[in-house]
Motif scaffolding. Structure first.
Motif, PDB file in Angstrom:
ATOM      1  N   THR A 106       8.742 -12.513   7.248  1.00  0.00           N
ATOM      2  CA  THR A 106       9.796 -13.360   6.528  1.00  0.00           C
ATOM      3  C   THR A 106       9.321 -13.966   5.233  1.00  0.00           C
ATOM      4  OG1 THR A 106      10.355 -14.246   8.727  1.00  0.00           O
ATOM      5  CG2 THR A 106      11.252 -15.392   6.851  1.00  0.00           C
ATOM      6  N   SER A 107       7.984 -14.513   5.389  1.00  0.00           N
ATOM      7  CA  SER A 107       7.127 -14.972   3.964  1.00  0.00           C
ATOM      8  C   SER A 107       7.232 -14.020   3.171  1.00  0.00           C
ATOM      9  CB  SER A 107       5.943 -15.645   4.184  1.00  0.00           C
ATOM     10  OG  SER A 107       5.177 -14.493   4.901  1.00  0.00           O
ATOM     11  N   SER A 108       6.883 -12.772   3.520  1.00  0.00           N
ATOM     12  CA  SER A 108       6.780 -11.692   2.190  1.00  0.00           C
ATOM     13  C   SER A 108       7.925 -11.283   1.732  1.00  0.00           C
ATOM     14  CB  SER A 108       5.977 -10.705   2.734  1.00  0.00           C
ATOM     15  OG  SER A 108       6.425 -10.214   3.814  1.00  0.00           O
ATOM     16  N   ARG A 109       9.152 -11.428   2.879  1.00  0.00           N
ATOM     17  CA  ARG A 109      10.539 -11.005   2.499  1.00  0.00           C
ATOM     18  C   ARG A 109      11.110 -11.802   1.141  1.00  0.00           C
ATOM     19  NH1 ARG A 109      15.555 -12.351   3.969  1.00  0.00           N
ATOM     20  NH2 ARG A 109      14.617 -14.195   5.446  1.00  0.00           N
ATOM     21  N   LEU A 110      10.538 -13.049   1.233  1.00  0.00           N
ATOM     22  CA  LEU A 110      11.022 -14.031   0.065  1.00  0.00           C
ATOM     23  C   LEU A 110      10.438 -13.499  -1.205  1.00  0.00           C
ATOM     24  CD1 LEU A 110      11.228 -17.299   2.034  1.00  0.00           C
ATOM     25  CD2 LEU A 110      12.778 -15.880   1.367  1.00  0.00           C
ATOM     26  N   SER A 111       9.148 -13.221  -0.881  1.00  0.00           N
ATOM     27  CA  SER A 111       8.358 -12.961  -2.290  1.00  0.00           C
ATOM     28  C   SER A 111       8.047 -11.583  -2.634  1.00  0.00           C
ATOM     29  CB  SER A 111       6.993 -13.618  -2.259  1.00  0.00           C
ATOM     30  OG  SER A 111       6.263 -13.233  -1.380  1.00  0.00           O
ATOM     31  N   LEU A 112       9.068 -10.463  -2.055  1.00  0.00           N
ATOM     32  CA  LEU A 112       8.738  -9.365  -1.944  1.00  0.00           C
ATOM     33  C   LEU A 112       8.683  -8.755  -3.621  1.00  0.00           C
ATOM     34  CD1 LEU A 112       8.772  -7.228   0.064  1.00  0.00           C
ATOM     35  CD2 LEU A 112      10.926  -6.369  -0.190  1.00  0.00           C
ATOM     36  N   LYS A 113       9.605  -9.258  -4.472  1.00  0.00           N
ATOM     37  CA  LYS A 113       9.619  -8.961  -5.782  1.00  0.00           C
ATOM     38  C   LYS A 113       8.286  -9.128  -6.411  1.00  0.00           C
ATOM     39  CE  LYS A 113      13.013  -7.103  -7.758  1.00  0.00           C
ATOM     40  NZ  LYS A 113      13.477  -6.490  -6.833  1.00  0.00           N
ATOM     41  N   GLN A 114       7.821 -10.524  -6.114  1.00  0.00           N
ATOM     42  CA  GLN A 114       6.586 -10.792  -6.815  1.00  0.00           C
ATOM     43  C   GLN A 114       5.328  -9.848  -6.227  1.00  0.00           C
ATOM     44  OE1 GLN A 114       8.040 -14.528  -5.129  1.00  0.00           O
ATOM     45  NE2 GLN A 114       6.679 -15.491  -6.665  1.00  0.00           N
ATOM     46  N   LEU A 115       5.395  -9.563  -4.898  1.00  0.00           N
ATOM     47  CA  LEU A 115       4.459  -8.937  -4.188  1.00  0.00           C
ATOM     48  C   LEU A 115       4.375  -7.593  -4.771  1.00  0.00           C
ATOM     49  CD1 LEU A 115       2.663  -9.481  -1.655  1.00  0.00           C
ATOM     50  CD2 LEU A 115       4.126  -7.825  -0.463  1.00  0.00           C
ATOM     51  N   GLU A 116       5.314  -6.938  -4.970  1.00  0.00           N
ATOM     52  CA  GLU A 116       5.464  -5.642  -5.576  1.00  0.00           C
ATOM     53  C   GLU A 116       4.973  -5.439  -6.977  1.00  0.00           C
ATOM     54  OE1 GLU A 116       9.220  -3.230  -5.868  1.00  0.00           O
ATOM     55  OE2 GLU A 116       9.641  -3.763  -3.818  1.00  0.00           O
ATOM     56  N   SER A 117       5.166  -6.673  -7.760  1.00  0.00           N
ATOM     57  CA  SER A 117       4.858  -6.326  -9.392  1.00  0.00           C
ATOM     58  C   SER A 117       3.434  -6.862  -9.097  1.00  0.00           C
ATOM     59  CB  SER A 117       5.508  -7.489 -10.065  1.00  0.00           C
ATOM     60  OG  SER A 117       5.043  -9.039  -9.872  1.00  0.00           O
ATOM     61  N   LYS A 118       2.851  -7.723  -8.181  1.00  0.00           N
ATOM     62  CA  LYS A 118       1.555  -7.797  -8.078  1.00  0.00           C
ATOM     63  C   LYS A 118       0.559  -6.556  -7.916  1.00  0.00           C
ATOM     64  CE  LYS A 118      -2.093 -10.884  -6.589  1.00  0.00           C
ATOM     65  NZ  LYS A 118      -2.611 -11.857  -5.760  1.00  0.00           N
ATOM     66  N   MET A 119       1.290  -5.888  -6.824  1.00  0.00           N
ATOM     67  CA  MET A 119       0.691  -4.567  -6.438  1.00  0.00           C
ATOM     68  C   MET A 119       0.470  -3.607  -7.490  1.00  0.00           C
ATOM     69  SD  MET A 119      -0.035  -3.849  -3.069  1.00  0.00           S
ATOM     70  CE  MET A 119       0.951  -2.043  -2.603  1.00  0.00           C
ATOM     71  N   SER A 120       1.716  -3.404  -8.316  1.00  0.00           N
ATOM     72  CA  SER A 120       1.707  -2.319  -9.348  1.00  0.00           C
ATOM     73  C   SER A 120       0.531  -2.668 -10.321  1.00  0.00           C
ATOM     74  CB  SER A 120       3.049  -2.326 -10.064  1.00  0.00           C
ATOM     75  OG  SER A 120       3.228  -2.626 -11.216  1.00  0.00           O
ATOM     76  N   PHE A 121       0.621  -4.002 -10.607  1.00  0.00           N
ATOM     77  CA  PHE A 121      -0.356  -4.540 -11.679  1.00  0.00           C
ATOM     78  C   PHE A 121      -1.825  -4.138 -10.960  1.00  0.00           C
ATOM     79  CE2 PHE A 121      -3.404  -8.263 -12.891  1.00  0.00           C
ATOM     80  CZ  PHE A 121      -3.410  -8.006 -14.348  1.00  0.00           C
ATOM     81  N   LEU A 122      -2.171  -4.559  -9.811  1.00  0.00           N
ATOM     82  CA  LEU A 122      -3.492  -4.240  -9.335  1.00  0.00           C
ATOM     83  C   LEU A 122      -3.846  -2.662  -9.424  1.00  0.00           C
ATOM     84  CD1 LEU A 122      -3.667  -6.481  -6.218  1.00  0.00           C
ATOM     85  CD2 LEU A 122      -5.038  -6.737  -8.203  1.00  0.00           C
ATOM     86  N   ASN A 123      -2.700  -1.893  -9.007  1.00  0.00           N
ATOM     87  CA  ASN A 123      -2.922  -0.444  -9.277  1.00  0.00           C
ATOM     88  C   ASN A 123      -3.201   0.016 -10.548  1.00  0.00           C
ATOM     89  OD1 ASN A 123      -2.707   0.495  -6.549  1.00  0.00           O
ATOM     90  ND2 ASN A 123      -0.083   0.571  -6.779  1.00  0.00           N
ATOM     91  N   LYS A 124      -2.514  -0.642 -11.601  1.00  0.00           N
ATOM     92  CA  LYS A 124      -2.796  -0.287 -12.903  1.00  0.00           C
ATOM     93  C   LYS A 124      -4.317  -0.449 -13.305  1.00  0.00           C
ATOM     94  CE  LYS A 124       1.647  -0.499 -14.845  1.00  0.00           C
ATOM     95  NZ  LYS A 124       2.572  -1.665 -15.147  1.00  0.00           N
ATOM     96  N   GLN A 125      -4.690  -1.710 -12.683  1.00  0.00           N
ATOM     97  CA  GLN A 125      -6.214  -2.219 -12.958  1.00  0.00           C
ATOM     98  C   GLN A 125      -7.207  -1.270 -12.489  1.00  0.00           C
ATOM     99  OE1 GLN A 125      -6.862  -6.261 -11.845  1.00  0.00           O
ATOM    100  NE2 GLN A 125      -7.146  -6.925 -14.153  1.00  0.00           N
TER     101      GLN A 125
END
Ligand SMILES: Nc1ncnc2c1ncn2[C@@H]1O[C@H](COP(=O)(O)OP(=O)(O)OP(=O)(O)O)[C@@H](O)[C@H]1O
Ligand SMILES: [Mg+2]
Length: 454
Positions: A106-125
């Motif tokens: 539930t908690s991650s469902r609410l912030s899925l968008k943020q999580l996704e963008s964070k993951m993609s940022f980390l992947n780029k790094q």
């Protein structure tokens, strides 16, 4: 008035609100799936309640959780380019396992968008550091990897060891494939700067209009489309270390003027930004004679004198044919290791062939030829037949060298190709090759002699 309560309806809405949810029994039969789940895996209505989950979602791991009893909480799960955090739990009644449920947190469902963008940022790094790790360390080649028995090249290596310790600019001149890069990396490794960055910029590989910003970097807002925070140029990235400007002969004149300033004054001007003092050791490579280019007005004379403080001239392979046997052995060892094959060497005739060629592409061309020969065999010695392409090259170049454009020359070239192919097919057996070509064996012998196909 007392209202009737629809318990099932409320429970269902609750499950739907959790997002991606699926429930199965111990036989993997689907008990319930939410709309989001069905959408994610492209399952259309009516939902296949009672059917096995793995038939519809082959990648599911909920069945495995039931079998192993190992539940998982907050695990990353990727599907269709989307990343989710999934829990997989058993459903029990007392000691008995009734089934399992998989659902997004539930908690991650609410912030899925943020999580996704964070993951993609980390992947780029990670990608950035991975690229720069290999670019910025001097460990790709070192001087011991330069194979030679040639007196002149050995002297050059000894000289390089001394020159590397100074902070003078070094210009490495050599034809294509002679090992200029090998020397450039070695210089950094041998220098006091070995722990500092080693940065490479290939002046021929980057479009002219981008070269300046690659080299000098730019400040934030320097032009439309400039990255936020600006961008560090290669010179600045190499601060404290070594910058290899590969193929400097391809640098446009206008940029040469700007480079001169850096080499002279040890200061760079970031595009749209301030001046910065830098401490960089420059190494340059060129496959064209810069002195000639200066005469032709294609290279600035003042820059030439600045970068030509120490010059290393690597002799072409044809001037050190004695290096062929050790280089061949070196590449065979390397390829055996890479490909898991068991080639023991080259036979006498094959070596003679290798030694009769002029090698315009130098060591790189030799390496490619050996690699090609590995396609035909994986144990024992490499023989003439394994060097079909080289034989053809040599043979055809005889006509080309004579500038022979006659139909007869073209016909000869085609015949050579056919003969070499037949010989390869029959592993050098001339009788069988003549049969394949549908000519008499004596004619094959004649043609091989005439075309120098040994
Ligand atoms: N003396 C040598 N011993 C072992 N390997 C060598 C030697 N010289 C060159 N090589 C190998 O040959 C290949 C070409 O070398 P390198 O890339 O350094 O050539 P280059 O002079 O930079 O060519 P180009 O001008 O085409 O960029 C590389 O795989 C390198 O490892
Ligand atoms: Mg190179």
């Amino acid at each position: 008035m007392k209202q009737s309560i629809n318990f099932e309806g409320i429970a269902k809405e609750f499950l739907e609100s959790l997002g991606v949810v699926v429930i199965i029994d111990t036989e993997s039969r689907i008990i319930y799936m939410t709309e989001k789940y069905a959408e994610l895996f492209d399952i259309s209505k009516p939902y296949p309640i009672g059917r096995r989950l793995y038939e519809y979602v082959p990648s599911e791991s909920l069945s495995a959780v039931i079998h192993t009893g190992k539940e998982s909480v907050e695990e990353f799960f990727e599907h269709d380019g989307k990343t989710m955090v999934i829990n997989r739990l058993l459903i029990r009644k007392g000691d008995e396992v009734l089934g399992g449920a998989a659902f997004t947190s539930t908690s991650s469902r609410l912030s899925l968008k943020q999580l996704e963008s964070k993951m993609s940022f980390l992947n780029k790094q990670v990608q950035f550091y991975r690229d720069n790790y290999f670019e910025n360390t001097g460990t790709k080649f070192n001087i011991d990897q330069i194979i030679t028995q040639d007196h002149e090249l050995k002297n050059l290596i000894a000289f390089t060891k001394k020159a590397a310790k100074t902070r003078s600019a070094i210009l490495i001149y050599g034809e294509s494939g002679t090992g200029k890069e090998l020397f450039a990396h070695s210089i950094h490794n041998l220098s006091m700067r070995v722990k500092m960055p080693f940065v490479i910029l290939n002046c021929a590989a980057i479009p002219e209009n981008l070269l300046e910003s690659e080299l000098f970097g730019y400040a934030e807002g320097a032009f439309t489309g400039a990255l936020k925070g600006g961008k560090k140029g290669k010179i600045e990235q190499a601060d404290g270390g070594t910058l290899l400007l590969d193929e400097i002969n391809s640098m446009p004149l206008q940029l040469q003027a700007k480079l001169l300033r850096v080499v002279q004054e040890k200061e760079i001007q970031v595009i749209g930004g301030k001046n910065k003092v830098i401490d960089v050791r420059f190494v340059f490579t060129t496959n064209q004679d810069l002195a000639e280019m200066v005469k032709e007005g294609k290279f600035r004379e003042d820059l030439y004198y600045r970068i030509n403080v120490v010059e290393l001239r690597i002799p072409p392979l044809r001037q050190r044919m004695g290096d062929i046997p050790p280089l061949v052995n070196h590449f065979i060892e390397k390829l055996n290791e890479e490909l898991g094959s068991h080639i023991t060497g080259v036979d006498k005739k094959a070596l003679e062939l290798l030694e009769s060629y002029q090698w315009p592409g130098n060591v790189r061309e030799l390496e490619n030829m050996i690699e090609r020969a590995f396609n035909y065999t994986n144990s024992g010695e490499l023989s003439l037949e394994d060097f079909e392409r080289l034989r053809l090259k040599i043979s055809i170049s005889e006509n080309t060298l004579e500038n022979n454009f006659t139909l007869r020359a073209a016909r000869e070239d085609a015949e050579k190709l056919a003969i070499l192919r037949a010989l390869k097919q029959t592993k050098g057996n001339k009788k069988k090759a003549a049969d394949l070509l549908d000519i008499d064996r004596s004619i094959l012998y004649d043609k091989m002699k005439r075309f120098h196909l040994r």
